[in-house]
Every structure is written in C-alpha cells, then in structure tokens.
Design a protein around this motif. Structure first.
Motif, mmCIF file in Angstrom:
data_model
loop_
_atom_site.group_PDB
_atom_site.id
_atom_site.type_symbol
_atom_site.label_atom_id
_atom_site.label_comp_id
_atom_site.label_asym_id
_atom_site.label_seq_id
_atom_site.Cartn_x
_atom_site.Cartn_y
_atom_site.Cartn_z
ATOM 1 N N ALA A 1 -32.127 23.080 83.041
ATOM 2 C CA ALA A 1 -32.141 23.386 84.471
ATOM 3 C C ALA A 1 -30.790 23.061 85.107
ATOM 4 N N ALA A 2 -30.167 21.967 84.658
ATOM 5 C CA ALA A 2 -28.868 21.559 85.216
ATOM 6 C C ALA A 2 -27.788 22.567 84.904
ATOM 7 N N ILE A 3 -27.803 23.114 83.685
ATOM 8 C CA ILE A 3 -26.782 24.069 83.251
ATOM 9 C C ILE A 3 -26.705 25.260 84.208
ATOM 10 N N LYS A 4 -27.875 25.678 84.730
ATOM 11 C CA LYS A 4 -27.918 26.833 85.625
ATOM 12 C C LYS A 4 -27.510 26.485 87.049
ATOM 13 N N ARG A 5 -27.476 25.206 87.383
ATOM 14 C CA ARG A 5 -27.295 24.804 88.778
ATOM 15 C C ARG A 5 -26.007 24.040 89.059
ATOM 16 N N THR A 6 -25.198 23.822 88.015
ATOM 17 C CA THR A 6 -23.940 23.108 88.237
ATOM 18 C C THR A 6 -22.896 23.608 87.254
ATOM 19 N N THR A 7 -21.688 23.073 87.375
ATOM 20 C CA THR A 7 -20.585 23.523 86.527
ATOM 21 C C THR A 7 -20.611 22.795 85.183
ATOM 22 N N LEU A 8 -19.967 23.404 84.181
ATOM 23 C CA LEU A 8 -19.867 22.775 82.873
ATOM 24 C C LEU A 8 -19.017 21.509 82.935
ATOM 25 N N THR A 9 -18.106 21.452 83.915
ATOM 26 C CA THR A 9 -17.287 20.247 84.084
ATOM 27 C C THR A 9 -18.159 19.059 84.451
ATOM 28 N N ILE A 10 -19.076 19.264 85.393
ATOM 29 C CA ILE A 10 -19.992 18.192 85.799
ATOM 30 C C ILE A 10 -20.862 17.767 84.618
ATOM 31 N N VAL A 11 -21.352 18.752 83.867
ATOM 32 C CA VAL A 11 -22.170 18.449 82.689
ATOM 33 C C VAL A 11 -21.347 17.681 81.660
ATOM 34 N N GLY A 12 -20.093 18.113 81.455
ATOM 35 C CA GLY A 12 -19.217 17.453 80.495
ATOM 36 C C GLY A 12 -18.938 16.011 80.852
ATOM 37 N N LEU A 13 -18.733 15.745 82.137
ATOM 38 C CA LEU A 13 -18.477 14.374 82.574
ATOM 39 C C LEU A 13 -19.747 13.522 82.514
ATOM 40 N N SER A 14 -20.888 14.162 82.777
ATOM 41 C CA SER A 14 -22.159 13.422 82.799
ATOM 42 C C SER A 14 -22.602 12.985 81.412
ATOM 43 N N GLN A 15 -22.159 13.699 80.368
ATOM 44 C CA GLN A 15 -22.678 13.432 79.022
ATOM 45 C C GLN A 15 -22.325 12.033 78.511
ATOM 46 N N TYR A 16 -21.306 11.403 79.116
ATOM 47 C CA TYR A 16 -20.914 10.068 78.651
ATOM 48 C C TYR A 16 -21.884 8.987 79.129
ATOM 49 N N ILE A 17 -22.816 9.377 80.021
ATOM 50 C CA ILE A 17 -23.849 8.432 80.463
ATOM 51 C C ILE A 17 -24.724 8.017 79.285
ATOM 52 N N GLU A 18 -25.073 8.981 78.427
ATOM 53 C CA GLU A 18 -25.995 8.711 77.320
ATOM 54 C C GLU A 18 -25.468 7.638 76.365
ATOM 55 N N PRO A 19 -24.286 7.822 75.741
ATOM 56 C CA PRO A 19 -23.826 6.774 74.821
ATOM 57 C C PRO A 19 -23.495 5.457 75.510
ATOM 58 N N THR A 20 -23.126 5.526 76.811
ATOM 59 C CA THR A 20 -22.847 4.287 77.547
ATOM 60 C C THR A 20 -24.117 3.457 77.683
ATOM 61 N N LEU A 21 -25.226 4.096 78.039
ATOM 62 C CA LEU A 21 -26.502 3.381 78.155
ATOM 63 C C LEU A 21 -26.945 2.841 76.794
ATOM 64 N N GLN A 22 -26.752 3.641 75.739
ATOM 65 C CA GLN A 22 -27.123 3.187 74.402
ATOM 66 C C GLN A 22 -26.281 1.987 73.983
ATOM 67 N N PHE A 23 -25.000 2.010 74.355
ATOM 68 C CA PHE A 23 -24.106 0.895 74.052
ATOM 69 C C PHE A 23 -24.588 -0.374 74.764
ATOM 70 N N ILE A 24 -24.927 -0.240 76.040
ATOM 71 C CA ILE A 24 -25.403 -1.392 76.824
ATOM 72 C C ILE A 24 -26.698 -1.953 76.237
ATOM 73 N N LEU A 25 -27.626 -1.061 75.854
ATOM 74 C CA LEU A 25 -28.892 -1.505 75.258
ATOM 75 C C LEU A 25 -28.647 -2.231 73.933
ATOM 76 N N ALA A 26 -27.754 -1.666 73.107
ATOM 77 C CA ALA A 26 -27.491 -2.247 71.790
ATOM 78 C C ALA A 26 -26.927 -3.662 71.905
ATOM 79 N N ILE A 27 -25.998 -3.862 72.835
ATOM 80 C CA ILE A 27 -25.310 -5.150 72.946
ATOM 81 C C ILE A 27 -26.143 -6.179 73.717
#
Length: 305
Positions: free
Chosen positions: A229-255
């Motif tokens: 749904a996001a892909i259709k409603r925003t730019t690929l730049t926003i999606v590209g910048l947002s993708q770093y949220i996932e590994p950041t949260l995983q990093f925080i959980l792991a540590i």
C-alpha cells in the motif's frame, strides 16, 4: 498516486518487520524448513482471500499467458525460500544480530546487483557506500577468520529476490500468490517428509505451538500488505530511507533485550557499514531534493507561460 498516508504506511510496515523477532522468540530452536512449510501452507488461503479485494489486480488469464513472469516468480520464490529459511534460523537460534547485519547490508547488495545486471551507473555516494560495506565485512573476516555467512546469505538472497521481482509484470498480491503456488507442493512434501523422518516439531506439539506455526503466515503477510500500500502512495526515496528502520529495531532487540554478544570487532564492522549506509541515504535524499527542485522549476515555467 501519492498521499500523506504513504510515508506512515511505509514506516509502519518496517516497524512490523523490525519487531518480528519478538514473535519468533515463541518458537526457539524451530526447524526453518518446517516454518517455511507452515508459512506457505497457511499463506495461500489468505492470499486467495485478499486478492479479490485488489481493484487493479492482474487477471488470471493474463497470468497464465505471461510465461516470462511465471518463470521469474518461480526464480523469485526459490531465492526467497533461501532468504526466509536463513532469517528464521537466525532469529530462532539467538542470532538476531546476524539478521540485523544482513538487512543493513541488503541495500548495498542491491546497488551492486543493479550495476552488474541492470547496467546502472553508480554515483559517488553509492561507490563510497559499497566500499565501506566491503570494509565492514572484510574486517570481520580478518579478525574472526570467517565471513558472517548468515548475514551475507540473507542480504544477498533478499537483494536477488528484489532483482527477480523487477522482471515480473503482475501486481504485488498476484505475484505473491503465484510465488506461493509454486512453493505449495514443496510445503506439502515437507509436511509429509518431516514427520515421517521424526524431524517434525509439530508431531507431539501442544495446540499453542501449532497455532504459533500457523500464525507465521499473517506475521509474514501483514507488513508486506502495508508495504504494498505504501509503494502506491509515496516515493521510492521515502521507502528507501524507511527500510533502515527494520534492521535498526532488530539490532536494538538483539543487544538490549536478547543480550547477544556485541564485541569491539562487531562494533567496528557495523560502524563501517553504517557509514556506508549514511552515504547511501545521503545520495537518496540529495536525489530527492534535486527532483523536487526540477519539478518546482517546471511548474513555475508552465505558470509563467
């Protein structure tokens, strides 16, 4: 169509992916093949229910006629099966940090694949990003004497999956449905073979564990639907910048929650990769700013005319 909800949907989808390890902590030491089988088995009916709700979906007649896209769906789902099994092994065997590293590396793998297979030219920031990523992985190899195999397989496979997806002409839900259909016989085979060889965790499992395994389907599909749904409603730049949220949260959980070891070697390695990602993000942001300036200039020119 762009809307204000697009960035929020993108961020929410990556938050859901980022906290996925919390769910899989309920399935410690799970068999990745059994998880794959259960996810595919329960995903198919869900996708078949969701697909009719998509207005601009690819018609089945067009799907069966497009042999090229069908082949790339088979290729994509085969690659994704490797990526998903590696990911689930990591997060059910106390290696969430490896999963985090894999998804931090993923965008940098995608840059390389774009250059090799799509003949895309790398900008200066992209070149620097790749150099720092290689330096980060190389530092671990030098210090530990071995590569971070899980992270590299996850990041590489997911990037290859994204590359294969570029050659599929179906809408995202139809593509997912076809990919799941390709894997469905494999899932059935695994559901027969694992119990027959006394390798199934579900044979003598309680009802709660069986429900957890079944829930891997919605846990996998829900963030993907928000992402679509996001892909259709925003730019690929926003999606590209947002993708770093996932590994950041995983990093925080792991540590901080799972207490995984994070020594100085990993600190240096992650830092080098993060520097590379900063260059990558700056390139994306700078390109977006220039695009906005050109668009505003064009609008002003038309208005003056």
């Amino acid at each position: 169509m762009k809307s204000r909800s697009g960035p929020a949907l993108a961020i929410f989808s990556f938050i859901l992916w980022g906290i996925t390890p919390l769910f899989y902590r309920l399935l410690p030491d799970a068999n990745p093949l059994e998880l794959l089988a259960q996810r595919v088995f329960w995903s198919l009916p869900l996708l078949l229910l969701i697909r009719p709700l998509i207005k601009q979906r690819t018609l089945w007649r067009s799907v069966w006629q497009d042999k090229r896209s069908l082949f790339y769906c088979l290729l994509a789902t085969s690659i994704m099966a490797v990526s998903w099994c590696t990911f689930t092994y990591a997060i059910t065997h106390n290696q969430v940090l490896a999963a985090s590293l894999g998804y931090f590396i993923n965008p940098l793998f995608s840059i390389l694949l774009g250059m090799i297979f799509l003949h895309e030219r790398l900008s200066l920031t992209q070149k620097l990003a790749v150099i720092f990523a290689f330096a980060g992985v190389g530092y671990q190899l030098w210090q530990y004497g071995e590569l971070p195999v899980l992270a590299l397989v996850m990041g590489g496979a997911f990037s290859l999956y994204g590359l294969a997806r570029k050659f599929i002409n179906f809408d995202i839900i139809t593509a997912l449905t076809v990919e799941t259909l390709w894997l469905f016989p494999v899932a059935i085979g695994l559901m027969i073979w694992l119990p027959a060889n006394h390798a199934s965790a579900l044979t003598d499992a309680d009802i709660t564990t069986k429900i957890y395994y079944a829930l891997t389907a919605p846990v996998t599909l829900l963030p993907l639907l928000f992402f679509a749904a996001a892909i259709k409603r925003t730019t690929l730049t926003i999606v590209g910048l947002s993708q770093y949220i996932e590994p950041t949260l995983q990093f925080i959980l792991a540590i901080f929650l799972f207490g995984e070891a994070f020594d100085s070697v990993k600190g240096v390695s992650f830092s080098l990769i993060w520097i590379g990602l900063l260059f990558c993000m700056w390139g994306l942001f700078h390109g977006w700013i220039n695009q906005r300036k050109k668009l505003n200039h064009s609008v002003k020119y038309v208005q003056n005319e």
